[in-house]
Design a protein around this motif. Structure first.
Motif, PDB file in Angstrom:
ATOM      1  N   HIS A 132      -7.665  -5.731 -22.284  1.00  0.00           N
ATOM      2  CA  HIS A 132      -8.141  -6.724 -23.258  1.00  0.00           C
ATOM      3  C   HIS A 132      -7.816  -6.264 -24.678  1.00  0.00           C
ATOM      4  CE1 HIS A 132     -10.299  -8.869 -20.099  1.00  0.00           C
ATOM      5  NE2 HIS A 132     -10.749  -7.702 -19.673  1.00  0.00           N
ATOM      6  N   MET A 133      -6.539  -6.090 -24.967  1.00  0.00           N
ATOM      7  CA  MET A 133      -6.111  -5.642 -26.291  1.00  0.00           C
ATOM      8  C   MET A 133      -6.522  -6.628 -27.382  1.00  0.00           C
ATOM      9  SD  MET A 133      -4.633  -3.313 -28.062  1.00  0.00           S
ATOM     10  CE  MET A 133      -3.807  -2.304 -26.832  1.00  0.00           C
ATOM     11  N   ASP A 134      -6.714  -7.896 -27.020  1.00  0.00           N
ATOM     12  CA  ASP A 134      -7.097  -8.899 -28.008  1.00  0.00           C
ATOM     13  C   ASP A 134      -8.506  -8.671 -28.556  1.00  0.00           C
ATOM     14  OD1 ASP A 134      -7.633  -9.453 -25.299  1.00  0.00           O
ATOM     15  OD2 ASP A 134      -8.271 -11.483 -25.792  1.00  0.00           O
ATOM     16  N   TYR A 135      -9.268  -7.781 -27.939  1.00  0.00           N
ATOM     17  CA  TYR A 135     -10.610  -7.466 -28.435  1.00  0.00           C
ATOM     18  C   TYR A 135     -10.612  -6.276 -29.402  1.00  0.00           C
ATOM     19  CZ  TYR A 135     -12.398 -10.434 -24.634  1.00  0.00           C
ATOM     20  OH  TYR A 135     -12.683 -11.487 -23.795  1.00  0.00           O
ATOM     21  N   LEU A 136      -9.431  -5.785 -29.756  1.00  0.00           N
ATOM     22  CA  LEU A 136      -9.320  -4.565 -30.562  1.00  0.00           C
ATOM     23  C   LEU A 136     -10.142  -4.622 -31.848  1.00  0.00           C
ATOM     24  CD1 LEU A 136      -7.962  -1.817 -31.215  1.00  0.00           C
ATOM     25  CD2 LEU A 136      -6.058  -3.118 -32.219  1.00  0.00           C
ATOM     26  N   PHE A 137     -10.088  -5.754 -32.539  1.00  0.00           N
ATOM     27  CA  PHE A 137     -10.755  -5.861 -33.833  1.00  0.00           C
ATOM     28  C   PHE A 137     -12.268  -6.040 -33.697  1.00  0.00           C
ATOM     29  CE2 PHE A 137      -6.427  -6.484 -35.076  1.00  0.00           C
ATOM     30  CZ  PHE A 137      -6.358  -5.969 -36.362  1.00  0.00           C
ATOM     31  N   VAL A 174     -11.652   9.519 -32.735  1.00  0.00           N
ATOM     32  CA  VAL A 174     -11.844   8.066 -32.860  1.00  0.00           C
ATOM     33  C   VAL A 174     -11.278   7.516 -34.158  1.00  0.00           C
ATOM     34  CG1 VAL A 174     -13.547   6.199 -32.828  1.00  0.00           C
ATOM     35  CG2 VAL A 174     -13.900   8.234 -31.415  1.00  0.00           C
ATOM     36  N   ILE A 175     -11.307   8.308 -35.228  1.00  0.00           N
ATOM     37  CA  ILE A 175     -10.866   7.793 -36.520  1.00  0.00           C
ATOM     38  C   ILE A 175      -9.471   8.284 -36.908  1.00  0.00           C
ATOM     39  CG2 ILE A 175     -11.395   7.679 -38.990  1.00  0.00           C
ATOM     40  CD1 ILE A 175     -13.281   6.082 -37.137  1.00  0.00           C
ATOM     41  N   LEU A 176      -9.242   9.590 -36.919  1.00  0.00           N
ATOM     42  CA  LEU A 176      -7.978  10.109 -37.430  1.00  0.00           C
ATOM     43  C   LEU A 176      -6.821  10.021 -36.427  1.00  0.00           C
ATOM     44  CD1 LEU A 176      -9.138  13.256 -39.450  1.00  0.00           C
ATOM     45  CD2 LEU A 176      -8.589  10.972 -40.289  1.00  0.00           C
ATOM     46  N   LEU A 177      -7.102  10.253 -35.150  1.00  0.00           N
ATOM     47  CA  LEU A 177      -6.026  10.270 -34.155  1.00  0.00           C
ATOM     48  C   LEU A 177      -5.803   8.927 -33.468  1.00  0.00           C
ATOM     49  CD1 LEU A 177      -6.691  13.720 -32.398  1.00  0.00           C
ATOM     50  CD2 LEU A 177      -5.121  13.208 -34.276  1.00  0.00           C
ATOM     51  N   ALA A 178      -6.790   8.053 -33.504  1.00  0.00           N
ATOM     52  CA  ALA A 178      -6.698   6.780 -32.782  1.00  0.00           C
ATOM     53  C   ALA A 178      -5.521   5.903 -33.208  1.00  0.00           C
ATOM     54  CB  ALA A 178      -8.004   6.007 -32.877  1.00  0.00           C
ATOM     55  N   PRO A 179      -5.223   5.762 -34.513  1.00  0.00           N
ATOM     56  CA  PRO A 179      -4.075   4.912 -34.879  1.00  0.00           C
ATOM     57  C   PRO A 179      -2.764   5.361 -34.228  1.00  0.00           C
ATOM     58  CG  PRO A 179      -5.422   5.345 -36.813  1.00  0.00           C
ATOM     59  CD  PRO A 179      -5.947   6.230 -35.715  1.00  0.00           C
ATOM     60  N   THR A 180      -2.508   6.664 -34.223  1.00  0.00           N
ATOM     61  CA  THR A 180      -1.304   7.180 -33.564  1.00  0.00           C
ATOM     62  C   THR A 180      -1.383   6.954 -32.057  1.00  0.00           C
ATOM     63  OG1 THR A 180      -1.066   8.872 -35.270  1.00  0.00           O
ATOM     64  CG2 THR A 180       0.124   9.225 -33.205  1.00  0.00           C
ATOM     65  N   TYR A 181      -2.567   7.153 -31.485  1.00  0.00           N
ATOM     66  CA  TYR A 181      -2.786   6.926 -30.051  1.00  0.00           C
ATOM     67  C   TYR A 181      -2.485   5.471 -29.686  1.00  0.00           C
ATOM     68  CZ  TYR A 181      -5.493   6.609 -25.661  1.00  0.00           C
ATOM     69  OH  TYR A 181      -5.900   6.391 -24.365  1.00  0.00           O
ATOM     70  N   LEU A 182      -2.945   4.539 -30.504  1.00  0.00           N
ATOM     71  CA  LEU A 182      -2.702   3.116 -30.254  1.00  0.00           C
ATOM     72  C   LEU A 182      -1.208   2.799 -30.272  1.00  0.00           C
ATOM     73  CD1 LEU A 182      -5.546   1.519 -32.422  1.00  0.00           C
ATOM     74  CD2 LEU A 182      -5.368   1.466 -29.932  1.00  0.00           C
ATOM     75  N   GLN A 183      -0.500   3.409 -31.212  1.00  0.00           N
ATOM     76  CA  GLN A 183       0.930   3.138 -31.335  1.00  0.00           C
ATOM     77  C   GLN A 183       1.728   3.752 -30.190  1.00  0.00           C
ATOM     78  OE1 GLN A 183       2.392   3.879 -35.476  1.00  0.00           O
ATOM     79  NE2 GLN A 183       0.217   4.013 -35.977  1.00  0.00           N
ATOM     80  N   LYS A 184       1.418   5.000 -29.828  1.00  0.00           N
ATOM     81  CA  LYS A 184       2.207   5.695 -28.819  1.00  0.00           C
ATOM     82  C   LYS A 184       1.902   5.233 -27.399  1.00  0.00           C
ATOM     83  CE  LYS A 184       3.255  10.004 -31.249  1.00  0.00           C
ATOM     84  NZ  LYS A 184       3.146  11.489 -31.203  1.00  0.00           N
ATOM     85  N   VAL A 185       0.627   5.060 -27.073  1.00  0.00           N
ATOM     86  CA  VAL A 185       0.233   4.741 -25.700  1.00  0.00           C
ATOM     87  C   VAL A 185       0.307   3.241 -25.420  1.00  0.00           C
ATOM     88  CG1 VAL A 185      -1.634   4.879 -24.007  1.00  0.00           C
ATOM     89  CG2 VAL A 185      -1.236   6.783 -25.593  1.00  0.00           C
ATOM     90  N   SER A 213       1.720   0.857 -27.757  1.00  0.00           N
ATOM     91  CA  SER A 213       2.765   0.191 -28.554  1.00  0.00           C
ATOM     92  C   SER A 213       2.187  -0.826 -29.538  1.00  0.00           C
ATOM     93  CB  SER A 213       3.789  -0.499 -27.637  1.00  0.00           C
ATOM     94  OG  SER A 213       4.391   0.445 -26.780  1.00  0.00           O
ATOM     95  N   VAL A 214       1.035  -0.521 -30.085  1.00  0.00           N
ATOM     96  CA  VAL A 214       0.421  -1.394 -31.080  1.00  0.00           C
ATOM     97  C   VAL A 214       1.200  -1.268 -32.386  1.00  0.00           C
ATOM     98  CG1 VAL A 214      -1.673  -1.841 -32.438  1.00  0.00           C
ATOM     99  CG2 VAL A 214      -1.842  -1.196 -30.033  1.00  0.00           C
ATOM    100  N   ASP A 215       1.445  -2.393 -33.040  1.00  0.00           N
ATOM    101  CA  ASP A 215       2.147  -2.383 -34.309  1.00  0.00           C
ATOM    102  C   ASP A 215       1.398  -1.504 -35.314  1.00  0.00           C
ATOM    103  OD1 ASP A 215       2.381  -3.784 -37.220  1.00  0.00           O
ATOM    104  OD2 ASP A 215       4.256  -3.972 -36.106  1.00  0.00           O
ATOM    105  N   PRO A 216       2.105  -0.656 -36.080  1.00  0.00           N
ATOM    106  CA  PRO A 216       1.445   0.255 -37.019  1.00  0.00           C
ATOM    107  C   PRO A 216       0.510  -0.447 -38.000  1.00  0.00           C
ATOM    108  CG  PRO A 216       3.741   0.867 -36.778  1.00  0.00           C
ATOM    109  CD  PRO A 216       3.560  -0.425 -36.039  1.00  0.00           C
ATOM    110  N   VAL A 217       0.909  -1.617 -38.481  1.00  0.00           N
ATOM    111  CA  VAL A 217       0.070  -2.355 -39.427  1.00  0.00           C
ATOM    112  C   VAL A 217      -1.222  -2.809 -38.756  1.00  0.00           C
ATOM    113  CG1 VAL A 217      -0.103  -4.401 -40.892  1.00  0.00           C
ATOM    114  CG2 VAL A 217       2.045  -3.110 -40.801  1.00  0.00           C
ATOM    115  N   VAL A 218      -1.095  -3.296 -37.523  1.00  0.00           N
ATOM    116  CA  VAL A 218      -2.278  -3.743 -36.780  1.00  0.00           C
ATOM    117  C   VAL A 218      -3.209  -2.565 -36.509  1.00  0.00           C
ATOM    118  CG1 VAL A 218      -3.093  -4.727 -34.594  1.00  0.00           C
ATOM    119  CG2 VAL A 218      -1.067  -5.673 -35.715  1.00  0.00           C
ATOM    120  N   ALA A 219      -2.630  -1.437 -36.094  1.00  0.00           N
ATOM    121  CA  ALA A 219      -3.438  -0.245 -35.823  1.00  0.00           C
ATOM    122  C   ALA A 219      -4.172   0.202 -37.076  1.00  0.00           C
ATOM    123  CB  ALA A 219      -2.548   0.878 -35.300  1.00  0.00           C
TER     124      ALA A 219
END
Length: 439
Positions: A339-344, A268-279, A281-287
């Motif tokens: 619902h990607m807009d609920y990410l935050f 949930v914490i360490l791998l999720a940012p990469t998961y968001l970007q790869k699966v 296509s979330v912008d790295p800064v946003v992730a």
């Protein structure tokens, strides 16, 4: 009654005082800075892979070897933890608590000074591997030592709060690494990053180590160990042998809890940012921004669930916390599809759910008697984390690629479901193998 015994009795019954808060603050801050040293490697893994391996090597092989060196730090944790815990149970918590920082900060500083593959060839990755092994050995002693140290300092009825606060400090170390990585990538060009920029976070880690050592010089030995030392009540055998012979139940439960903990932190914490970007296509800064909020959620959850364990008992809090985490993690991951807009919103709430790990040490420190507490906690936690933490990134990568992109949430939800089952099993306090006090 001796002075040490009187002091221990006072520790069990008094409320928290300013010295307790000072001890917790210094321990948590030192833990955050030391955990930064251990985790910063992963934020610069791509650059490290480019600099420490041959340029003609396939990208996938470079990444495998880069993360293999990262995993070596996890595999070294049991050995360092067991050795440091052995001496911590025999010669004092504070000595090992301070020594672990030296073992962490020196290799971190040296990584920032290492020559690259272009300069010394195959010796470069070998030296990097050696430094990671030293770091792993250090963190193997740091985390169990920190939990033991703060638990034996505070009143018995505030052990959960103390362990939760310390765990929150360790989580903040990840946040510091994330912030430092963001700033360096933002203000250092790609060309300079390869020349000198990648060295900055490791050199900074060395400075953090010096600061941590300075902070911990103000800490005192725990009253419980001082009493054992005065009464010559220390374990005369090898502590870890005693643990394996007499405390198998606590070892098994502690290892299972560590497996659950590793799922929350690693996935949930360490791998999720990469998961968001790869699966997705979330912008790295946003992730990274969402991940930072999630880390803050974990830290807050650690303190809250640790405090609740003091008030309502470990088993009940474990059941409720893990159940909430299952729901929150499910909502976070599955909402990404529509619902990607609920990410935050969903990601920080999932992070808060993962914060139930803050109460896990409440069981671990109470599951072993003082004479072998450091060794019991260190063996259980580090052995389980070496396996789970080392294999989880590879397993998640393979499952996501070969089975389903939903492997991440299913894995976490299943593991926290195990947490619920452990809580139900431990509702019978006799099975918790504790007397209710840190005696």
């Amino acid at each position: 009654m001796s002075a040490a015994q009187s002091q221990t009795q006072v520790v069990k019954t008094r409320p928290l005082n300013m010295q307790d808060y000072k001890t917790l603050s210094l321990a948590a801050l030192g833990g955050a800075l030391e955990f930064y040293d251990f985790i910063i490697y992963v934020f610069f893994s791509l650059t490290i892979g480019h600099l420490f391996f041959p340029h003609n090597m396939p990208d996938w092989l470079t990444q495998v070897q880069t993360f293999g060196i990262f995993a070596a730090g996890y595999l070294a944790r049991p050995f360092g933890g067991i050795i440091m815990a052995h001496f911590g149970d025999l010669f004092g918590r504070k000595r090992m608590f301070t020594f672990s920082i030296l073992m962490m900060s020196v290799p971190t500083l040296l990584i920032g000074c290492l020559p690259t593959y272009d300069s010394i060839g195959i010796a470069a990755p070998l030296l990097l591997l050696l430094m990671r092994v030293c770091q792993g050995a250090a963190v193997g002693g740091e985390i169990p030592g920190a939990w033991t140290f703060v638990a034996e300092h505070v009143p018995t009825k505030r052990v959960g709060f103390a362990c939760g606060t310390l765990t929150a400090g360790l989580v903040v170390g990840i946040l510091i690494g994330s912030i430092v990585s963001t700033l360096i990538h933002k203000y250092v060009s790609d060309e300079n990053m390869l020349i000198w920029g990648w060295r900055l976070p490791f050199l900074l880690g060395g400075v953090f180590g010096i600061c941590s050592m300075y902070l911990r010089r103000w800490l005192k030995e725990t009253p419980i160990f001082a009493e054992m030392q005065q009464r010559k009540n220390l374990d005369k055998n090898v502590p870890v042998v005693t643990v394996l012979k007499e405390h198998k139940h606590s070892v098994v439960i502690s290892m299972l809890l560590t497996w659950v903990l590793s799922a929350g932190i690693m996935v949930v914490i360490l791998l999720a940012p990469t998961y968001l970007q790869k699966v997705f296509s979330v912008d790295p800064v946003v992730a990274l921004q969402a991940n930072s909020l999630a880390i803050i959620g974990v830290a807050l959850g650690c303190m809250l669930f640790g405090t609740l364990a003091d008030k309502f008992g470990f088993a009940k809090v474990l059941i409720v916390g893990c159940a909430y985490c299952i729901v929150a993690v499910g909502v976070f991951y599955f909402s990404l599809f529509n619902h990607m807009d609920y990410l935050f919103i969903t990601y920080p709430l999932a992070g808060f759910g993962v914060g139930v790990i803050g109460c896990f040490a409440f069981f671990m420190v109470r599951g072993f008697p003082p004479t072998v507490r450091f060794s019991g906690l260190s063996f259980s936690f580090n052995m389980a984390y070496a396996i789970a933490g080392g294999l989880t990134p590879l397993m998640m990568s393979l499952l996501t690629s070969l089975v389903s992109v939903k492997a991440h949430p299913y894995y976490v939800m299943i593991l926290f479901g195990l947490g619920v089952l452990i809580g139900i099993y431990l509702l019978d306090e006799k099975k918790q193998n504790i007397s209710g006090e840190l005696k």
